[in-house]
Design a protein around this motif. Structure first.
Motif, short mmCIF file in Angstrom:
data_model
loop_
_atom_site.label_atom_id
_atom_site.label_comp_id
_atom_site.label_asym_id
_atom_site.label_seq_id
_atom_site.Cartn_x
_atom_site.Cartn_y
_atom_site.Cartn_z
N GLU A 132 0.84 -1.21 0.00
CA GLU A 132 0.00 0.00 0.00
C GLU A 132 0.87 1.25 0.00
O GLU A 132 0.57 2.22 -0.71
CB GLU A 132 -0.92 0.02 1.23
CG GLU A 132 -2.01 -1.01 1.21
CD GLU A 132 -2.74 -1.13 2.55
OE1 GLU A 132 -2.46 -0.33 3.48
OE2 GLU A 132 -3.60 -2.03 2.67
N SER A 133 1.94 1.23 0.78
CA SER A 133 2.83 2.38 0.86
C SER A 133 3.57 2.61 -0.45
O SER A 133 3.76 3.76 -0.87
CB SER A 133 3.84 2.18 2.00
OG SER A 133 3.17 2.09 3.24
N LEU A 134 3.96 1.52 -1.12
CA LEU A 134 4.66 1.66 -2.40
C LEU A 134 3.72 2.22 -3.47
O LEU A 134 4.15 2.98 -4.34
CB LEU A 134 5.26 0.31 -2.83
CG LEU A 134 6.45 -0.14 -2.00
CD1 LEU A 134 6.80 -1.59 -2.31
CD2 LEU A 134 7.64 0.77 -2.20
N VAL A 135 2.44 1.86 -3.41
CA VAL A 135 1.45 2.44 -4.34
C VAL A 135 1.35 3.94 -4.09
O VAL A 135 1.34 4.75 -5.04
CB VAL A 135 0.07 1.76 -4.18
CG1 VAL A 135 -1.02 2.54 -4.90
CG2 VAL A 135 0.13 0.33 -4.71
N LEU A 136 1.30 4.35 -2.83
CA LEU A 136 1.27 5.77 -2.49
C LEU A 136 2.49 6.49 -3.05
O LEU A 136 2.36 7.58 -3.62
CB LEU A 136 1.17 5.95 -0.97
CG LEU A 136 1.20 7.40 -0.47
CD1 LEU A 136 0.01 8.19 -1.01
CD2 LEU A 136 1.20 7.42 1.06
#
Length: 141
Positions: A132-136
Motif C-alpha cells: 500500500e505504501s509503495l502504491v502511495l
C-alpha cells in the motif's frame, strides 16, 4: 518533522530525499501518527552485522535494524539499512534495486508504527502495508 539520511561505511543511495521524506510523512500521517525524528543510516553488510551482534545478539545478515524511540503517536527512531543486503534481495526477488530499497525504507517506518513481522500472519499484514505504501509512493512520484 525531521528525517535525516546518513552513511556508515558506504554512500547514501541516489534517492530523492525530499520525495522520500514527503512519502514517509504521508504514510505516518495516514496511520494516525506524526513524525518526530527519523534517522536513516545506509551501511554495509559488515557494519550492520556487527550492530546485529552487539545490540540484538543475532549473528546473521539483515536488511534493516530499527531502533524505536516512539513516544505516544510521535514516531521516532534510527533505521540502519544494509545496501549490500538490499541489492542481494532485489536480485533474489527479481525486482529493481530502488523498489526493494523503498520497501525496506518504509518497512522500518511500519515497525515504528507498531506493525510487527514475527509470525506468518504478521508478515502478511506487513507485506500488505508495504505494498500500500509503495502504491502511495508511485502516486506522489
Amino acid at each position: 518533522m525531521l528525517i535525516t539520511y546518513n552513511s556508515c561505511e558506504t554512500e547514501i543511495p541516489a534517492i530523492d530525499q525530499k520525495l522520500i521524506s514527503d512519502w514517509v510523512n504521508r504514510v505516518v500521517v495516514n496511520n494516525g501518527s506524526e513524525i518526530g525524528e527519523i534517522n536513516y543510516y545506509f551501511c554495509s553488510d559488515d557494519y550492520l552485522l556487527q550492530m546485529n551482534r552487539e545490540h540484538l545478539n543475532h549473528d546473521y545478515f539483515t536488511d534493516i535494524i530499527t531502533f524505536d524511540y516512539t513516544v505516544a503517536n510521535i514516531i521516532s527512531g534510527d533505521l540502519f539499512i544494509s545496501v549490500d543486503t538490499v541489492k542481494d534481495n532485489a536480485e533474489d526477488y527479481k525486482c529493481e534495486y530502488f523498489e526493494e530499497l523503498h520497501r525496506v525504507i518504509i518497512h522500518g517506518v511500519l515497525h515504528l508504527l507498531g506493525i510487527d513481522d514475527k509470525t506468518d500472519e504478521d508478515q502478511e499484514i506487513m507485506t500488505q502495508k508495504e505494498d500500500e505504501s509503495l502504491v502511495l509512493l508511485s502516486e506522489i512520484h
